[in-house]
Design an enzyme around this catalytic site. Structure first.
Site, short mmCIF file in Angstrom:
data_model
loop_
_atom_site.label_atom_id
_atom_site.label_comp_id
_atom_site.label_asym_id
_atom_site.label_seq_id
_atom_site.Cartn_x
_atom_site.Cartn_y
_atom_site.Cartn_z
N LYS A 91 -34.12 -27.54 22.65
CA LYS A 91 -32.91 -28.15 22.83
C LYS A 91 -31.77 -27.73 23.57
CE LYS A 91 -29.57 -28.40 20.42
NZ LYS A 91 -28.44 -27.55 20.57
N THR A 144 -25.84 -22.46 22.66
CA THR A 144 -26.61 -23.13 21.78
C THR A 144 -27.95 -23.58 22.46
OG1 THR A 144 -24.74 -23.73 20.60
CG2 THR A 144 -26.65 -24.88 20.05
N ASN A 189 -16.62 -33.40 23.57
CA ASN A 189 -16.09 -32.30 23.11
C ASN A 189 -14.74 -32.32 22.51
OD1 ASN A 189 -18.22 -30.23 23.26
ND2 ASN A 189 -18.02 -30.76 25.43
#
Lengths: 394, 394
Positions: free
Chosen positions: B169, B180, B389
């Site tokens: 991911k 991430t 975001n």
């Protein structure tokens, strides 16, 4: 606006920018002034920066020719020739030595400077010099800026009235170490040349070098100061107590202009001071505040008014400084949202969200491992930043 | 999809994410596997990262519990307890040692992990383990990703069929040094443990550590590999010629997943490789490619399909490396737009603009002062990045 004695201004449209906007400006001191400059740290320096650095070795200056719409950067040897030729033509029209003239450019990189357009207009520019031209100069130096940036202050030096005025442009490509920003400080103070240089350097380091819009630094950044002595005060130097009065006024002016530059950052809706305290040393404090101030995730959260402190913690964690997560506290103005590395809960976050609705606030980060402090002023990252910068120039 | 032997998968919704999306996954090897991991360089490490680093010292692993929707980062001692407890409960249900179980989390930072929700679901997760569960696992680990990222390859090692599969991911907070992103590589190869570790480290450095979405690195990044030997090949090590076959397959898989991660970067519409050649040394090549790849002005120009090479030059100039502006050349795929530091003119720029309409292309920068090379894969910066975001999580 209070004007320093002996400075004249003019501006007009030379057709460098589209739609007949003002794009060519001249600043002139009736007598040669002591002068100093601070320039971009970018290794690719625009032609006018190279010329100005060279000429300021003499610490003397009488005129500055400024154009917007074209940066005269990455233009090779011809760019340097164009800067020299336009400066020489200004000198000729003013009947002064060409060593007393510099040029300053801002705009698109890599397009040859349309020097004939500029040279054709210089006689008109010189003919229209006047104390009233300041506002037009402030407008002519703008690029994607949306408002003029001028600030002046009057001080008393050894019984004489001294005026300091500065005019600036900013907008995009603003990062610590200046970026595409130009600022011209003009004063009638009589000050020893090394002290003038020192004051300029320090004031820039405390103000213009502590702002960021997008982390990009440009090829053209310049801050120039001219001091023409026409206030007729007895000459001061950094040894005199009056130096402090002068320095503080200069820093105040630069601080106001820095604020205006961030406020007018491309697409910005908020000015936010990132204040790091309790760092191990000054270098680490600066690294921490810069990393947070330039984080895209932090900057989009500022736009979204989301007190997402996890993004601040993640930025601190990658900023290559010594931290102990369990000691960090974070406040938005006076609302603490992280204490000893852990969130203070939803209630605190709701209050912080209200703080974030303001157009100016502070994010205070205490690392709690040392005594060093740093402040970087930033803005939010918005749709409009993308819009302004994603346009294809056909 | 080719599956390695002996791996089972399951996923379900534990209510960590909103709207009953899949958010809890289990990967299980029927026999204990040799294992290795590469983790975030962020100094603020999430609890599951701390636990996994500790457990992988044994180079053995049998199960990985993964949740999305909550990063279990900045959650203090309780976060670590939650990671340990959920892992222990998985071990109990699988009737294996808890030292063979790690957890992995991705999502929002600073919110306590809802461990009861997770523990309640573990019996169901274990009960539904199956070779068919891979696709659901690939979905359950996503956050703002828009598509699943899985790639597999079959190779022949000493007469045996070996399968390597990886699932990943990505999305936001992607920068060199991982950000991430989570990736889990599963293979049935029989390989010596130090050689497995070496292959993982090198493949990560050539792929996942060379991509950037927004320059932010996260607290949770992890790439884990499990090799359970069920292909029954004679054990290989880095001394064998078969090691190269295995390594190349692993790098190819990670490269495909890296491409998918950048393609699926938050709001991204284009994947662009920034290739710097002719740098003085490797460190400088990497600095140059990273600075260009992370420049907001370059990334917005990619979105606007504007071959604005001035922004590339300005980024190079501030990247703190040795350059000679008059030697730099820049091409977009095979269209040269800068030669020896100067623009190649409007015609070249029009052609480069057409190159930029593609959803994948290369920007090649030759500094022409040395022999070092670096590649960083990036994406454009778009309205949608800001939109994704800048949301306020109420």
């Amino acid at each position: 606006m209070d004007l320093p004695k002996g400075f004249l201004f003019s501006a007009l449209s030379a057709g460098i920018k589209k739609e007949s906007r003002l794009d060519l400006a001249l600043i002139y001191s009736e007598v040669p002034a002591r002068a100093a400059g601070v320039f971009t740290t970018n290794k690719i320096k625009a032609a006018p920066v190279i010329l100005a650095e060279e000429r300021l070795l003499s610490n003397k200056l009488q005129a500055i020719l400024i154009n917007s719409g074209n940066a005269n950067a990455c233009t090779g040897e011809e760019g340097l020739i164009a800067a020299r030729e336009t400066a020489a033509y200004v000198a000729k029209n003013l009947r002064i030595s060409e060593n007393l003239v510099i040029t300053s450019s801002t705009g698109v990189i890599g397009i040859p400077l349309p020097k004939d357009k500029i040279i054709n207009k210089i006689p008109f520019l010189v003919a229209s010099l006047s104390p009233d031209g300041l506002s037009q100069v402030a407008e002519a130096i703008l690029t994607t800026d949306t408002f003029k940036k001028v600030y002046a202050k009057r001080i008393n030096i050894k019984g004489k009235e001294v005026t300091i005025l500065a005019v600036a442009k900013g907008a995009g490509m603003i990062a610590p170490n200046m970026a595409t920003m130009l600022a011209f400080a003009l004063t009638d103070i009589n000050i020893e040349k090394e002290s003038l240089k020192e004051a300029l350097k320090k004031a820039v380091s405390q103000t213009f070098n502590r702002i960021t819009v997008d982390g990009d630094t440009s090829t053209n950044d310049s801050v120039i100061i001219m001091a023409n002595s026409l206030a007729k005060n007895e000459m001061i130097s950094y040894k005199d107590k009056e130096y402090k009065i002068f320095y503080e006024a200069l820093e105040e002016i630069f601080d106001k202009l820095s604020f205006m530059i961030v406020k007018d950052g491309e697409g910005a809706t908020k000015v936010v001071d990132i204040i790091v305290t309790g760092a191990k040393d000054e270098v680490q404090a600066l690294k921490a505040s810069k990393t947070v101030a330039n984080s895209l995730l932090v900057k989009t959260a500022l736009f979204g008014e989301d007190p997402n402190w996890g993004r601040i913690m993640a930025a601190l964690g990658r900023s290559d400084i010594q931290i102990d997560p369990s000691r960090i506290s974070i406040s938005f103005d006076d609302i603490e949202i992280v204490s000893q590395g852990k969130g203070c809960g939803e209630k605190a976050e709701k209050k912080a969200h209200l703080v974030m609705k303001k157009d100016y606030f502070k994010i205070k980060i205490n690392l709690n491992i040392g005594k060093a402090v740093s402040l970087i002023r930033t803005c939010d990252l918005t749709y409009d930043y993308v819009k302004i910068n994603a346009e294809y120039r056909t």
